[in-house]
Design a protein around this motif. Structure first.
Motif, PDB file in Angstrom:
ATOM      1  N   LYS A  97       0.760  -1.216  -0.139  1.00 50.34           N
ATOM      2  CA  LYS A  97       0.014  -0.001   0.108  1.00 50.34           C
ATOM      3  C   LYS A  97       1.005   1.335   0.016  1.00 50.34           C
ATOM      4  O   LYS A  97       0.506   2.088  -0.605  1.00 50.34           O
ATOM      5  CB  LYS A  97      -1.038  -0.038   1.054  1.00 50.34           C
ATOM      6  CG  LYS A  97      -1.876  -1.051   1.087  1.00 50.34           C
ATOM      7  CD  LYS A  97      -3.039  -1.071   2.313  1.00 50.34           C
ATOM      8  CE  LYS A  97      -3.876   0.201   2.482  1.00 50.34           C
ATOM      9  NZ  LYS A  97      -4.798   0.065   1.477  1.00 50.34           N
ATOM     10  N   SER A  98       2.118   1.132   0.591  1.00 51.57           N
ATOM     11  CA  SER A  98       2.808   2.316   0.430  1.00 51.57           C
ATOM     12  C   SER A  98       3.468   2.618  -0.816  1.00 51.57           C
ATOM     13  O   SER A  98       4.119   3.751  -1.019  1.00 51.57           O
ATOM     14  CB  SER A  98       4.234   2.129   1.513  1.00 51.57           C
ATOM     15  OG  SER A  98       5.022   1.022   0.793  1.00 51.57           O
ATOM     16  N   LEU A  99       3.227   1.744  -1.944  1.00 54.86           N
ATOM     17  CA  LEU A  99       3.516   2.004  -3.060  1.00 54.86           C
ATOM     18  C   LEU A  99       2.697   2.967  -3.909  1.00 54.86           C
ATOM     19  O   LEU A  99       3.094   3.100  -5.174  1.00 54.86           O
ATOM     20  CB  LEU A  99       3.904   0.606  -4.098  1.00 54.86           C
ATOM     21  CG  LEU A  99       5.058  -0.373  -3.531  1.00 54.86           C
ATOM     22  CD1 LEU A  99       4.958  -1.565  -4.057  1.00 54.86           C
ATOM     23  CD2 LEU A  99       6.207   0.711  -3.207  1.00 54.86           C
ATOM     24  N   ASP A 100       1.720   3.310  -3.460  1.00 55.35           N
ATOM     25  CA  ASP A 100       0.739   4.233  -4.082  1.00 55.35           C
ATOM     26  C   ASP A 100       1.344   5.512  -4.723  1.00 55.35           C
ATOM     27  O   ASP A 100       2.128   6.286  -3.935  1.00 55.35           O
ATOM     28  CB  ASP A 100      -0.437   4.586  -2.934  1.00 55.35           C
ATOM     29  CG  ASP A 100      -1.455   5.294  -3.492  1.00 55.35           C
ATOM     30  OD1 ASP A 100      -1.852   5.193  -4.911  1.00 55.35           O
ATOM     31  OD2 ASP A 100      -2.233   6.301  -3.093  1.00 55.35           O
ATOM     32  N   GLY A 101       0.949   5.616  -5.756  1.00 56.86           N
ATOM     33  CA  GLY A 101       1.737   7.043  -6.509  1.00 56.86           C
ATOM     34  C   GLY A 101       2.875   6.530  -7.394  1.00 56.86           C
ATOM     35  O   GLY A 101       3.403   7.431  -7.942  1.00 56.86           O
ATOM     36  N   LYS A 102       3.340   5.220  -7.356  1.00 59.91           N
ATOM     37  CA  LYS A 102       4.344   4.978  -7.949  1.00 59.91           C
ATOM     38  C   LYS A 102       4.127   4.799  -9.622  1.00 59.91           C
ATOM     39  O   LYS A 102       4.784   4.200 -10.438  1.00 59.91           O
ATOM     40  CB  LYS A 102       5.246   3.573  -7.451  1.00 59.91           C
ATOM     41  CG  LYS A 102       5.525   4.037  -5.863  1.00 59.91           C
ATOM     42  CD  LYS A 102       6.723   4.873  -5.912  1.00 59.91           C
ATOM     43  CE  LYS A 102       7.532   5.274  -4.668  1.00 59.91           C
ATOM     44  NZ  LYS A 102       8.585   6.033  -4.592  1.00 59.91           N
ATOM     45  N   GLY A 103       2.820   4.549  -9.880  1.00 56.85           N
ATOM     46  CA  GLY A 103       2.165   4.482 -11.193  1.00 56.85           C
ATOM     47  C   GLY A 103       2.671   3.050 -11.729  1.00 56.85           C
ATOM     48  O   GLY A 103       2.626   2.047 -11.396  1.00 56.85           O
ATOM     49  N   GLU A 104       3.435   3.296 -13.181  1.00 50.53           N
ATOM     50  CA  GLU A 104       3.541   2.073 -13.681  1.00 50.53           C
ATOM     51  C   GLU A 104       4.736   1.355 -13.271  1.00 50.53           C
ATOM     52  O   GLU A 104       5.018   0.259 -13.769  1.00 50.53           O
ATOM     53  CB  GLU A 104       4.136   2.508 -15.333  1.00 50.53           C
ATOM     54  CG  GLU A 104       2.761   3.128 -16.025  1.00 50.53           C
ATOM     55  CD  GLU A 104       2.904   3.282 -17.488  1.00 50.53           C
ATOM     56  OE1 GLU A 104       4.044   3.187 -17.689  1.00 50.53           O
ATOM     57  OE2 GLU A 104       2.239   3.880 -18.207  1.00 50.53           O
ATOM     58  N   GLU A 105       5.424   1.966 -12.328  1.00 44.86           N
ATOM     59  CA  GLU A 105       6.787   1.208 -11.751  1.00 44.86           C
ATOM     60  C   GLU A 105       6.265   0.169 -10.708  1.00 44.86           C
ATOM     61  O   GLU A 105       7.203  -0.784 -10.174  1.00 44.86           O
ATOM     62  CB  GLU A 105       7.641   2.370 -11.013  1.00 44.86           C
ATOM     63  CG  GLU A 105       8.224   3.354 -11.799  1.00 44.86           C
ATOM     64  CD  GLU A 105       9.257   2.426 -12.865  1.00 44.86           C
ATOM     65  OE1 GLU A 105      10.113   1.792 -12.297  1.00 44.86           O
ATOM     66  OE2 GLU A 105       9.062   2.513 -14.219  1.00 44.86           O
ATOM     67  N   ILE A 106       4.974   0.398 -10.439  1.00 42.94           N
ATOM     68  CA  ILE A 106       4.490  -0.695  -9.084  1.00 42.94           C
ATOM     69  C   ILE A 106       4.767  -2.157  -9.316  1.00 42.94           C
ATOM     70  O   ILE A 106       5.436  -2.840  -8.258  1.00 42.94           O
ATOM     71  CB  ILE A 106       3.001  -0.413  -8.822  1.00 42.94           C
ATOM     72  CG1 ILE A 106       2.789   1.029  -8.289  1.00 42.94           C
ATOM     73  CG2 ILE A 106       2.367  -1.442  -7.700  1.00 42.94           C
ATOM     74  CD1 ILE A 106       1.451   1.384  -7.887  1.00 42.94           C
ATOM     75  N   PRO A 107       4.608  -2.634 -10.572  1.00 44.13           N
ATOM     76  CA  PRO A 107       4.540  -4.082 -10.605  1.00 44.13           C
ATOM     77  C   PRO A 107       6.173  -4.500 -10.553  1.00 44.13           C
ATOM     78  O   PRO A 107       6.391  -5.556  -9.994  1.00 44.13           O
ATOM     79  CB  PRO A 107       4.021  -4.281 -12.224  1.00 44.13           C
ATOM     80  CG  PRO A 107       2.968  -3.372 -12.297  1.00 44.13           C
ATOM     81  CD  PRO A 107       3.571  -2.233 -11.622  1.00 44.13           C
TER      82      PRO A 107
END
Length: 390
Positions: free
Chosen positions: A109-119
Motif C-alpha cells: 500500500k505504501s507504493l501508492d503513487g508509483k504508477g507504472e513502476e509498481i509491478p
C-alpha cells in the motif's frame, strides 16, 4: 411477569428468547434479570429485586462479581459462544503472520503513487517478505477449553503437529479433542517443542505475566506467540526484549497498547477476536437462555459465582436456597419443610467456595398462601442469603 433490562444493545435474536410472561424494559429500576456486554456495572446501584445478571461474552471484569455473590445475585457468562469466531482469527493470524502477510500488505500500500513502476517494484521487493509454511510445524496450545480444542483440531487438519497443555481439562473437552493432539506433561515441555504458541487461559494470579524472560529462554529461537486471551498474560518488557533479540520472531496480540505498538515484529490486532455477527448472536441467545432458565426453574448453568446445579423441571413447586457453605444447613432447611408436612421429591445441593446452593422439589401440592410464610421461615435460618419458591 418477569422484567428484563439490558445495559447494552443485545442482538434481537437473544431478546426473542423472552416471550410470554416477560417484559423488556430498559428503564426499569427493579428488573428480575439484566443482560449486558461491556457496560461497566462497578458503582452501579442494583435493586434488591435483581436475581440474575448475564454477560453476553466470556470476561466479567466489568461486573462486581464478589459484591453480587454476597447479595445472592447469580452472574452468568457465555463460555464457548464466541469460540468459533476466536478460533478462525487465531488460525488466520497464524498463517498470515507466518507468511509476513500483514507487513507485506502494508508495504504494498505504501507504493501508492508509483504508477507504472509498481509491478516492477513489487517483484523486486517481495523477497523481503518471504515467510514459512505452517505445514509440518508444531503448534503448542496452552488451555484446551472451548477455543483451544477447536484450534487444536483444525490445526491438525492443516497438517501441523499439535501439542497441548491443560492440567484442568474437562472430560467434555477431552471427548471433543482429536486423538492426535499430543499431551505436554508440563508447560516447559510445550515451550521447548513448539514453533508457534497460542494461549487460551483466563487471567489469574497464576497466569499473569506467564510469558516472561524465563519462559522465553526455554523456547525455540524465532518462536511465534499468539495471544487472544488477555494482554496481561505477557510481561511486556520481557516480550519487547525477546522480539528485539529475535528470540521471539513474532508476537500477535488482540490487545494492543502503547507498549505493544512500539515492539519490533509485534502484530497488533484491534481486539477483533469475538467481533463477528454470529458470535454476538450466539452470546446473546446463550445469555438470555441462562437467565430465563434460572428465573423459571432455578437451574444454573455457566455461572461465574454460583455452583452449577440442575434438576429436570417437572412443574412441582421448587424451593431454591442460596446460603453459606456450613454444616447442617440442608438439615435446617428440610426441617422447616417437614414442619409444614411437605414431602421432598428431589433435591440437589452444590457448593462453591464459601457458599452453596440447594434446590428442593416438593411432592405435595400446597396453597400459594403458604409461599411467603415458608420463604420467611427458611430465610430466617442463619447463613441463608436468598430464598425463592418457584
Amino acid at each position: 411477569m418477569y422484567t428484563i433490562k439490558t445495559l447494552n444493545n443485545i442482538a434481537e435474536c437473544g431478546l426473542n428468547v423472552f416471550k410470554e410472561n416477560y417484559k423488556i424494559d430498559n428503564d426499569s429500576k427493579n428488573p428480575d434479570g439484566i443482560l449486558l456486554r461491556s457496560f461497566n456495572m462497578h458503582g452501579m446501584e442494583l435493586d434488591s429485586n435483581v436475581k440474575a445478571i448475564a454477560r453476553a461474552g466470556a470476561g466479567v471484569n466489568n461486573i462486581p462479581v464478589d459484591a453480587y455473590t454476597e447479595r445472592g445475585v447469580v452472574v452468568f457468562n457465555t463460555p464457548g459462544a464466541n469460540a468459533n469466531a476466536v478460533k478462525e482469527l487465531v488460525l488466520t493470524s497464524l498463517m498470515a503472520s507466518s507468511r509476513n502477510l500483514f507487513a507485506g500488505v502494508s508495504w504494498a500500500k505504501s507504493l501508492d503513487g508509483k504508477g507504472e513502476e509498481i509491478p516492477k517494484l513489487v517483484e523486486a521487493g517481495k523477497k523481503q517478505f518471504a515467510g514459512k509454511e505452517i505445514k509440518g510445524k508444531t503448534l503448542g496450545i496452552i488451555g484446551l477449553g472451548a477455543i483451544g480444542a477447536r484450534v487444536a483440531n483444525d490445526a491438525l487438519d492443516l497438517d501441523m503437529d499439535v501439542i497441548g497443555f491443560d492440567p484442568f481439562i474437562s472430560v467434555d473437552t477431552a471427548w471433543n479433542l482429536a486423538r492426535n493432539v499430543q499431551r505436554a506433561m508440563t508447560i516447559e515441555q510445550l515451550f521447548e517443542n513448539s514453533d508457534y504458541i497460542t494461549v487460551h487461559v483466563p487471567l489469574l494470579d497464576a497466569t499473569r505475566g506467564m510469558f516472561n524472560e524465563k519462559a522465553f529462554s526455554i523456547m525455540k529461537d524465532g518462536v511465534h506467540i499468539l495471544n487472544f486471551s488477555r494482554g496481561e498474560l505477557v510481561n511486556e518488557k520481557d516480550m519487547a526484549a525477546a522480539l528485539e533479540s529475535g528470540k521471539v520472531g513474532k508476537y500477535i496480540t488482540d490487545f494492543p497498547n502503547e507498549a505493544v505498538l512500539k515492539m519490533k515484529n509485534a502484530v497488533p490486532i484491534p481486539h477483533l477476536g469475538a467481533s463477528t455477527k454470529e458470535s454476538e448472536e450466539n452470546c446473546a441467545i446463550m445469555a438470555a437462555q441462562q437467565v430465563k432458565e434460572f428465573l423459571e426453574t432455578g437451574n444454573i448453568r455457566n455461572s461465574v459465582n454460583f455452583p452449577n446445579a440442575f434438576i429436570p423441571y417437572t412443574g412441582k413447586r421448587r424451593v431454591t436456597v442460596y446460603h453459606k457453605n456450613v454444616p447442617n444447613m440442608v438439615g435446617q432447611i428440610t426441617n422447616v419443610l417437614s414442619n409444614y408436612s411437605l414431602n421432598i421429591a428431589d433435591m440437589v445441593n452444590r457448593s462453591r467456595g464459601d457458599h452453596a446452593y440447594t434446590m428442593i422439589d416438593i411432592d405435595n401440592k400446597f396453597n400459594g398462601d403458604l409461599t411467603p410464610t415458608l420463604e420467611e421461615e427458611v430465610g430466617q435460618i442463619e447463613g441463608v442469603v436468598t430464598v425463592r419458591i418457584i
